[in-house]
Design an enzyme around this catalytic site. Structure first.
Site, PDB file in Angstrom:
ATOM      1  N   HIS A 354     -49.885   6.141  39.189  1.00  0.00           N
ATOM      2  CA  HIS A 354     -49.816   5.409  40.450  1.00  0.00           C
ATOM      3  C   HIS A 354     -49.884   6.309  41.675  1.00  0.00           C
ATOM      4  O   HIS A 354     -50.321   5.877  42.732  1.00  0.00           O
ATOM      5  CB  HIS A 354     -48.586   4.506  40.464  1.00  0.00           C
ATOM      6  CG  HIS A 354     -48.767   3.341  39.548  1.00  0.00           C
ATOM      7  ND1 HIS A 354     -48.003   3.149  38.427  1.00  0.00           N
ATOM      8  CD2 HIS A 354     -49.673   2.341  39.547  1.00  0.00           C
ATOM      9  CE1 HIS A 354     -48.417   2.070  37.789  1.00  0.00           C
ATOM     10  NE2 HIS A 354     -49.427   1.558  38.449  1.00  0.00           N
ATOM     11  N   ARG A 461     -52.528  -5.291  45.313  1.00  0.00           N
ATOM     12  CA  ARG A 461     -51.315  -4.870  44.598  1.00  0.00           C
ATOM     13  C   ARG A 461     -50.118  -5.092  45.518  1.00  0.00           C
ATOM     14  O   ARG A 461     -49.834  -4.263  46.382  1.00  0.00           O
ATOM     15  CB  ARG A 461     -51.401  -3.387  44.221  1.00  0.00           C
ATOM     16  CG  ARG A 461     -52.451  -3.047  43.165  1.00  0.00           C
ATOM     17  CD  ARG A 461     -52.401  -1.559  42.856  1.00  0.00           C
ATOM     18  NE  ARG A 461     -53.110  -1.184  41.654  1.00  0.00           N
ATOM     19  CZ  ARG A 461     -54.307  -0.587  41.633  1.00  0.00           C
ATOM     20  NH1 ARG A 461     -54.931  -0.315  42.760  1.00  0.00           N
ATOM     21  NH2 ARG A 461     -54.869  -0.259  40.485  1.00  0.00           N
ATOM     22  N   ARG A 497     -52.065 -10.080  43.304  1.00  0.00           N
ATOM     23  CA  ARG A 497     -51.357  -9.873  42.041  1.00  0.00           C
ATOM     24  C   ARG A 497     -49.864  -9.826  42.340  1.00  0.00           C
ATOM     25  O   ARG A 497     -49.428  -9.113  43.268  1.00  0.00           O
ATOM     26  CB  ARG A 497     -51.787  -8.553  41.398  1.00  0.00           C
ATOM     27  CG  ARG A 497     -51.100  -8.344  40.056  1.00  0.00           C
ATOM     28  CD  ARG A 497     -51.505  -7.054  39.418  1.00  0.00           C
ATOM     29  NE  ARG A 497     -50.950  -5.912  40.119  1.00  0.00           N
ATOM     30  CZ  ARG A 497     -51.201  -4.658  39.783  1.00  0.00           C
ATOM     31  NH1 ARG A 497     -52.036  -4.395  38.790  1.00  0.00           N
ATOM     32  NH2 ARG A 497     -50.654  -3.669  40.445  1.00  0.00           N
ATOM     33  N   GLU A 592     -54.399  -6.786  30.452  1.00  0.00           N
ATOM     34  CA  GLU A 592     -54.006  -5.371  30.354  1.00  0.00           C
ATOM     35  C   GLU A 592     -53.329  -5.072  29.031  1.00  0.00           C
ATOM     36  O   GLU A 592     -53.146  -3.919  28.676  1.00  0.00           O
ATOM     37  CB  GLU A 592     -52.994  -5.028  31.460  1.00  0.00           C
ATOM     38  CG  GLU A 592     -53.467  -5.307  32.850  1.00  0.00           C
ATOM     39  CD  GLU A 592     -52.410  -4.986  33.883  1.00  0.00           C
ATOM     40  OE1 GLU A 592     -52.498  -3.909  34.481  1.00  0.00           O
ATOM     41  OE2 GLU A 592     -51.491  -5.812  34.084  1.00  0.00           O
ATOM     42  N   ASN A 615     -56.970   0.268  33.372  1.00  0.00           N
ATOM     43  CA  ASN A 615     -56.027   1.398  33.330  1.00  0.00           C
ATOM     44  C   ASN A 615     -54.986   1.172  32.242  1.00  0.00           C
ATOM     45  O   ASN A 615     -54.748   2.021  31.393  1.00  0.00           O
ATOM     46  CB  ASN A 615     -55.287   1.556  34.668  1.00  0.00           C
ATOM     47  CG  ASN A 615     -56.219   1.728  35.833  1.00  0.00           C
ATOM     48  OD1 ASN A 615     -57.346   2.161  35.657  1.00  0.00           O
ATOM     49  ND2 ASN A 615     -55.764   1.371  37.021  1.00  0.00           N
ATOM     50  N   ASP A 616     -54.354   0.005  32.314  1.00  0.00           N
ATOM     51  CA  ASP A 616     -53.314  -0.271  31.320  1.00  0.00           C
ATOM     52  C   ASP A 616     -53.920  -0.664  29.984  1.00  0.00           C
ATOM     53  O   ASP A 616     -53.425  -0.269  28.933  1.00  0.00           O
ATOM     54  CB  ASP A 616     -52.370  -1.369  31.836  1.00  0.00           C
ATOM     55  CG  ASP A 616     -51.296  -0.785  32.745  1.00  0.00           C
ATOM     56  OD1 ASP A 616     -50.729   0.260  32.370  1.00  0.00           O
ATOM     57  OD2 ASP A 616     -51.050  -1.338  33.821  1.00  0.00           O
ATOM     58  N   ARG A 626     -51.264   6.709  30.420  1.00  0.00           N
ATOM     59  CA  ARG A 626     -52.244   6.879  31.496  1.00  0.00           C
ATOM     60  C   ARG A 626     -51.833   7.980  32.468  1.00  0.00           C
ATOM     61  O   ARG A 626     -52.653   8.476  33.238  1.00  0.00           O
ATOM     62  CB  ARG A 626     -52.435   5.558  32.245  1.00  0.00           C
ATOM     63  CG  ARG A 626     -51.180   5.086  32.951  1.00  0.00           C
ATOM     64  CD  ARG A 626     -51.304   3.670  33.453  1.00  0.00           C
ATOM     65  NE  ARG A 626     -51.699   3.596  34.844  1.00  0.00           N
ATOM     66  CZ  ARG A 626     -51.872   2.469  35.518  1.00  0.00           C
ATOM     67  NH1 ARG A 626     -51.712   1.307  34.914  1.00  0.00           N
ATOM     68  NH2 ARG A 626     -52.219   2.474  36.767  1.00  0.00           N
ATOM     69  N   CYS A 663     -60.901  -4.712  37.267  1.00  0.00           N
ATOM     70  CA  CYS A 663     -60.328  -4.119  38.478  1.00  0.00           C
ATOM     71  C   CYS A 663     -59.634  -2.786  38.210  1.00  0.00           C
ATOM     72  O   CYS A 663     -58.941  -2.261  39.068  1.00  0.00           O
ATOM     73  CB  CYS A 663     -59.363  -5.081  39.166  1.00  0.00           C
ATOM     74  SG  CYS A 663     -57.904  -5.422  38.175  1.00  0.00           S
TER      75      CYS A 663
HETATM   76  C1  PEP Z   1     -54.814  -1.658  35.651  1.00  0.00           C
HETATM   77  O1  PEP Z   1     -53.858  -1.508  34.886  1.00  0.00           O
HETATM   78  O2  PEP Z   1     -55.996  -1.417  35.332  1.00  0.00           O
HETATM   79  C2  PEP Z   1     -54.579  -2.132  37.019  1.00  0.00           C
HETATM   80  C3  PEP Z   1     -55.583  -2.422  37.818  1.00  0.00           C
HETATM   81  O3  PEP Z   1     -53.289  -2.233  37.442  1.00  0.00           O
HETATM   82  P1  PEP Z   1     -52.421  -0.978  37.926  1.00  0.00           P
HETATM   83  O4  PEP Z   1     -53.345   0.189  37.966  1.00  0.00           O
HETATM   84  O5  PEP Z   1     -51.843  -1.335  39.231  1.00  0.00           O
HETATM   85  O6  PEP Z   1     -51.418  -0.888  36.812  1.00  0.00           O
HETATM   86 MG    MG Z   2     -51.918  -2.307  35.345  1.00  0.00          MG
END
Ligand code: PEP
Ligand code: MG
Length: 738
Positions: A354, A461, A497, A592, A615-616, A626, A663
């Site tokens: 993050h 977000r 979200r 996710e 990402n998740d 990650r 996304c």
């Molecule tokens: C993801 O997990 O791909 C996502 C867009 O959410 P974040 O990166 O905020 O966990």
């Molecule tokens: Mg995520």
């Protein structure tokens, strides 16, 4: 050391350039010495006589000694005070005829250092053979401390303006987090710069500040000890206790701090000086226990300085500063950004963490996973941060710096060439339209919507503004923020979200339960469903912000259809209470958690849209954190099984007539965006800075031809971990900017 000397030094050190000659004269007069000289460290580890009172003036700028050469060089090399009654008969003495120093027998030399780095050597000499007294040594050391700040400043300025390098360049590679170039002096998180105010007029006020800081420090230690409970008897906690005992019992140390305040130093300078002195004494002691105590004193001094700092405005950063940190939380990064950093390098961070997401949102060139950097760097070192190629060059040679400056200019030219794409929707060369949206978390990113010509916000977000402010926002504050987002979108879709807190996105006052795997712990929607009041407040704020406008809301980290249904029911119930109701309320989910892939039919029957959070999703698919730099790049979204599952989701969503997008950060990489478009995705959401590069790649690509290549490559894949190489190779052959 006399107050008068300090008072006069204050006058001299107040200006921007340190008048070294006047300082030398003043010290010579005050300490009753025939000679006082200032040697300054120059590039190539050379000490140059920069000012003198008592030696021949023509030696200034001419007399040079390597570190380690002569008595001055010896003092610099060892970092220790030299106190010699008969200097000329010392084996290390190096005769320099131009100085005219033959008549002087006694010599006292002290190093000038800032943040552990050598800047020069301060020397006094006398004709008569004598050992200097302790108070004389101490006075000269105090002057050396005072001299460090202006010398450090001019040292850094020299590095910037004349491209001088004081130490060898070092090259580091890391994980590219955010593209872009930054060139500037480094600042190091957690390493305290020398105090800005060294001298003070009002000793009583300084003593009061010291007393206040001591109280805060004791209070902080009490809290620490109380919080550590039974652990307090062991390891690190015991050290704190020992330090505590030292504060409570070692009145001698504190008395020395107070004496220095009495002599005219600021509380900060007095603490630093007293700590340095203890450090110096302890260094000469062999007993390991006593040497340990030196570390305690240092820790204590650190805490005391932090306590003195409390509430004070943060010192300003040098222009173009690049932040180096071992670890960095998102809220912390926002703070540094507000102070003006132009780039960030984190020893422990990966692309999907993050902190990286925040850096991306801020458009801040960033690099992660750079091992052993902090220990090699000194505050003020010039660095080149190349976020695109994942490189950091510390103390670069001048030619390298110039080459990077040219690169920066050509990157700017490339970006300018893309600028006209901002006015067009993203379209492949063979006419396939892909809606490009942006991921947003901060209000300052909203301007990017028009700047890059995005078709909406594919991921807002909502936790980021709270992380930025370091607290939860109430309903009214949230509603105002969301309304501002909808206003900026001006009718373009916005996918809000709900709060995705937990994992590494913690508010400062969050009382997080200690979890072994916070990313898979009590986070995101799980918290929302267990604390429905929190979720309902957010729903209300969103509904109030939208008014009659259409509203789209999605939930993070949904693992079961039942969770989605429960959250949706809460939102619908809230919506039924709010007037006016939105013209259209669309409720969707992030995809996710891999478990959802086996609940697609049931999920598609419930949702209005799906957004894949790669990402998740990838972290859980590959069981690969990650945020772990060691794993960065090890697993790829362009792996055959991931492409299979993405294609499967595209087919199922299309059959159900459900809107689908991606996304995650991956969507912003031009090659991956092309692959996603070839797989059938018609909506992608990415960081704003990726929109124009993706538009450029799409505009140059014949998607039908690329699809055929993709199919062939996938058919022939065998068991390879990633298809990136053959796909990138083809794209490059076609001249696509990927
Ligand atoms: C993801 O997990 O791909 C996502 C867009 O959410 P974040 O990166 O905020 O966990
Ligand atoms: Mg995520």
């Amino acid at each position: 050391m006399s107050r008068r000397l300090l008072a006069r030094l204050r006058g001299l050190l107040g200006g921007s350039a340190a008048p070294l000659a006047e300082i030398a004269e003043l010290i010579a007069a005050e300490l009753v010495c025939e000679v006082c000289s200032v040697y300054v460290l120059r590039p190539g580890e050379v000490l140059e006589l920069a000012a003198t009172h008592g030696l021949k003036p023509e030696a200034v700028g001419r007399t040079r000694l390597r570190v380690g050469e002569g008595l001055v060089g010896l003092c610099a090399a060892t970092g220790e005070v030299l106190n010699l009654p008969d200097a000329q008969n010392h084996p290390a003495f190096a005769y320099r005829p131009e100085t005219g120093e033959e008549p002087f027998m006694a010599l006292l030399a002290v190093p000038v250092r800032s943040a552990g780095r050598l800047l020069g050597v301060l020397v006094v000499q006398n004709r008569a053979a004598r050992l200097y007294a302790e108070d004389e040594t101490e006075a000269l050391e105090t002057v050396a401390m005072l001299l460090a700040a202006p010398l450090a400043r001019s040292h850094a300025e020299a590095l910037i303006s004349e491209d001088l390098t004081a130490t060898l360049p070092r090259h580091f590679s890391g994980v590219p987090l955010v593209g872009g170039l930054a060139i500037g002096p480094v600042v190091i998180q957690g390493r305290r710069p020398p105090p800005e105010r060294l001298l003070a007029d009002d000793p009583a006020a300084e003593r009061a500040r010291l007393a206040g800081a001591m109280t805060r420090l004791r209070h902080g230690l009490d809290q620490l000890i109380a919080a550590s409970g039974p652990l307090a008897k062991t390891g690190a906690t015991r050290d704190v206790l020992e330090a505590y005992r030292l504060v409570a019992e070692d009145a001698g140390w504190l008395r020395r701090v107070e004496e220095r305040i009495g002599a005219g130093l600021s509380a900060e300078a007095a603490v630093q000086r007293a700590a340095a002195e203890v450090r110096e004494r302890m260094r000469r002691i062999a007993d390991p226990y006593l040497r340990e105590r030196a570390a305690d004193i240092e820790d204590l001094a650190e805490r005391l300085l932090a306590a003195l700092d409390e509430g004070a405005p943060l010192p300003s950063l040098p222009p173009g500063a690049i932040l180096l940190a071992r670890r960095l939380g998102p809220a912390n990064l926002l703070e540094w950004h507000a102070r003006g950093i132009t780039g960030v390098v984190v020893e422990e961070a990966s692309a999907a963490g993050h902190a990286a997401i925040i850096a991306r949102a801020l458009g801040l060139p960033a690099l992660g996973g750079v091992a052993d950097l902090i220990d090699a760097a000194e505050a003020g070192d010039i660095a080149i941060l190349d976020g695109e190629d994942g490189q950091l060059i510390l103390r670069p040679p001048v030619e390298v710096r110039q080459a990077y400056q040219r690169t920066a200019a050509s990157r700017r030219a490339r970006e300018e060439a893309w600028a006209e794409l901002a006015h067009r929707p993203a379209m492949s060369a063979d006419g396939v339209h892909v809606a490009l949206m942006i991921n947003v978390g901060l209000a300052q990113e909203l301007a990017a919507l028009d700047a890059v010509g995005a078709e909406g916000i594919g991921l807002f977000r909502t936790e980021i503004p709270m992380l930025a402010r370091g607290r939860m926002l109430d309903v009214a504050e949230q509603a105002a923020l969301y309304a501002r987002v909808l206003d900026a979108a001006a009718g373009r879709p916005v996918l809000f979200r709900t709060l995705d807190l937990g994992g590494d996105k913690l508010l400062p006052d969050a009382v997080a339960a200690v979890e072994e795997n916070p990313a898979m712990g009590w986070r995101s929607l799980r918290v929302g469903l267990d604390r429905p009041a929190l979720l309902r407040r957010q729903f209300r704020a969103l509904l109030l912000a939208a008014g009659p406008r259409p509203l789209s809301v999605m939930f993070p980290m949904v693992a079961t259809v039942a969770e989605f249904v429960a959250a949706k029911a809460l939102l619908q119930a809230e919506s039924a209470r709010v007037r006016p109701a939105p013209e259209r309320l669309e409720i969707g989910t992030m995809l996710e958690v891999p478990a959802l892939l086996w609940q697609l039919d049931a999920l598609l029957a419930q949702v209005d849209f799906i957004s894949i959070g790669s990402n998740d999703l990838l972290q859980f698919l590959f069981a690969a954190d990650r945020g772990a730099p060691a794993l960065a790049g090890r697993y790829d979204i362009l792996a055959p099984p991931v492409l299979d599952l993405l294609e499967m989701v595209v087919g199922r969503a299309a059959a159900a007539g459900t809107a689908l997008s991606v996304c995650g950060e991956a969507a912003g990489q031009p090659l991956i965006a092309l692959v996603l478009a070839a797989l059938g995705f018609r909506s992608l959401s990415m960081n704003a800075s990726s929109v124009l590069p993706v538009k450029a790649a799409l505009a140059a690509a014949d998607l039908a031809a690329f699809r055929a290549v993709l199919e062939t490559v996938r058919r022939q894949a065998g068991g390879v971990a990633s298809l990136r190489e053959p796909l990138a190779g083809w794209a490059r052959e076609q001249g696509l900017p990927v």
